[in-house]
Design an enzyme around this catalytic site. Structure first.
Site, PDB file in Angstrom:
ATOM      1  N   ARG A 170       0.843  -1.200   0.000  1.00 28.20           N
ATOM      2  CA  ARG A 170       0.000   0.000   0.000  1.00 28.20           C
ATOM      3  C   ARG A 170       0.875   1.245   0.000  1.00 28.20           C
ATOM      4  NH1 ARG A 170      -2.080   2.767   4.950  1.00 28.20           N
ATOM      5  NH2 ARG A 170      -3.721   4.228   4.340  1.00 28.20           N
TER       6      ARG A 170
ATOM      7  N   LYS B 193     -13.185   3.015   0.744  1.00 30.97           N
ATOM      8  CA  LYS B 193     -12.887   2.950   2.179  1.00 30.97           C
ATOM      9  C   LYS B 193     -14.142   3.368   2.957  1.00 30.97           C
ATOM     10  CE  LYS B 193      -8.834   4.575   3.389  1.00 30.97           C
ATOM     11  NZ  LYS B 193      -7.696   5.535   3.479  1.00 30.97           N
TER      12      LYS B 193
END
Length: 479
Positions: A34, A221
């Site tokens: 990430r 998210k």
């Protein structure tokens, strides 16, 4: 030794950007790297992406890269002394006209002028992920006057949330648009969109990603109260995403910690039912920022996400800036493997009472039903273009490994995030159709994963160049 099915997302940062550390993370079990666009320069991210690809290739591994957009994080500005101590009962003002570098223990600037429009007397504002709580007393044109109800230290640039949600900032900022272009340049496999409130936020992000020519899948998210207000709101976001992240930091602040675990389970279940990916994130092994071993509570947290059948568990500061990034990945891998030994992780009632909407979906779910009910099946081979068929397969609880056979580098890396799915490079279009099945089986025999007498399931389409074209399934005995 069983193969771990739950995938690990590790955030790269100052503690994990050297070639040596990245290699150690890959060897320890990192499946997805990430890049947090909230921190670091574009050149930092370019170098990290380059190293991940280079070192993964050296080890013959397929590592996905996720670019995580910052989004409209509402923050206070900075303090003259860098940090202040707020005491319960004292007045404290948030002002959009106060100088950004001159905060005190009485007043601080804010980087989001519309906060004054979003606040009303009686609202609770939570700073620094809820470590400091303010109650709004009055609101003026350029300032919010509050009383401190939970005191403590407060340092520069900490985030602000409103209890129950209701911050009106748009999901995508100008910085996010720049970072989407950077993500395309880096050929990231996933783009994570921060703070979406509605499905339209994800659709806007997808449009921007596609305009750059990127093939990245979109991860929403889930971190705003509005996104989980009810099943309709949650499903509207899941429907237009390729996957979701249970982003428990801001979400926990907005909905309250007491409701967080139940909401986490609901998000995982809804995502999987809709054939979407799901990542569980935030503070999973927080103590390992400064300790080489996780707490029992952290072990339980990771294991519970595994038992709920999340695709991946994620490390943030633990791997980006902590003292023990490699140990954190190693510990997470160990806990995932341990939890996966429980029989419930291979027993499925998934969608048994539902109808299916696509041909490839029907084949994928039929293959998993057969694999779970025919004891001789040792592997499932999915010949795929986009990776969609093995993704659907991996929604079913099973102990049978799923192998994503594909010729496309994008799909080879993308599958690194799918639970229980492993990439095998394979170009069926270049093989005599009568020999495809045998050569596919040979790939696993060469790796010592199959032996004579085993059974496998193979799915494919009539044409190897059509995405979504899987329409056939075979059960084959290894000779």
């Amino acid at each position: 030794m069983p193969v771990r099915r739950t995938k690990i997302v590790a955030t790269l940062g100052p503690a994990s950007s050297s070639p040596e550390k990245i290699e150690q993370l890959i060897v320890a079990g990192m499946d997805v790297a990430r890049l947090n666009f909230s921190h670091g320069s574009a050149d930092d991210h370019r170098e990290r992406a380059r190293l991940v690809r280079e070192i993964a290739a050296k080890h013959g591994k397929y590592i996905a890269i996720m670019g995580d957009l910052q989004g409209p994080k509402i923050r206070i500005a900075r303090f003259t002394a860098q940090k202040v101590e707020l005491k319960e009962g004292q007045p404290f003002t948030l002002s959009n006209q106060h100088p950004s570098e001159a905060g005190t223990d009485k007043i601080v600037g804010i980087d989001y002028p519309s906060l004054v429009k979003d606040c009303h007397p009686g609202d609770e504002l939570l700073l620094d992920d809820g470590r400091v709580v303010l109650t709004v007393d009055t609101v003026e044109e350029h300032a919010v006057h509050t009383t401190v109800t939970v005191g403590g230290p407060l340092s520069n640039n900490k985030g602000i949330n409103r209890r129950g949600g209701g911050i009106s900032a748009p999901s995508l900022t100008d910085k996010d648009r720049d970072d989407i272009r950077l993500a395309a340049e880096l050929e990231v496999d996933y783009v994570a969109v921060s703070f979406p409130r509605y499905g339209s936020d994800i659709q806007e992000a997808r449009k921007l990603v596609q305009e750059t020519g990127s093939k990245a899948w979109i991860i929403a998210k889930i971190e705003r109260a509005e996104a989980v207000a009810d099943d309709h709101a949650l499903d509207a976001i899941i429907k237009v995403s390729d996957g979701v992240m249970v982003a428990r930091g801001d979400l926990g602040v907005e909905v309250g910690d007491a409701r967080l675990v139940g909401i986490q389970k609901r998000i995982i279940q809804h995502a999987r039912t809709r054939n979407k990916l799901v990542i569980t994130a935030t503070q999973m092994m927080e103590s390992m920022i400064a300790s080489p071993l996780p707490t029992r509570a952290e072990v339980s947290d990771v294991a519970n996400a595994v038992l709920d059948y999340t695709d991946a568990v994620m490390l943030s500061a633990e791997s980006a800036s902590g003292q023990y990034p490699v140990e954190a990945v190693t510990a997470m891998a160990r806990v995932c493997l341990g939890a996966e030994q429980e029989p419930t992780t291979t027993q499925s009632q998934h969608r048994m009472g539902e109808t299916f909407s696509r041909c490839d979906e029907t084949i994928a779910l039929s293959a998993m039903y057969a694999a779970n009910h025919f004891p001789g099946i040792k592997a499932i081979i999915s010949l795929t273009e986009s990776g969609h068929t093995p993704l659907i397969m991996s929604r079913i609880r099973s102990g049978v490994p799923i192998y994503c056979y594909t010729r496309h580098p994008v799909t080879q890396r993308r599958a690194a995030l799918f639970r229980g799915v492993y990439t095998v490079p394979f170009d069926a279009a270049k093989i005599d159709p009568s020999k495809v099945s045998d050569q596919a089986i040979d790939k696993l025999k060469e790796r010592g994963l199959l032996q004579k007498g085993d059974w496998i399931i193979l799915t494919k389409g009539d044409f190897y160049s059509n995405s979504g074209g899987t329409n056939g399934m075979k059960i084959l005995k290894v000779r």
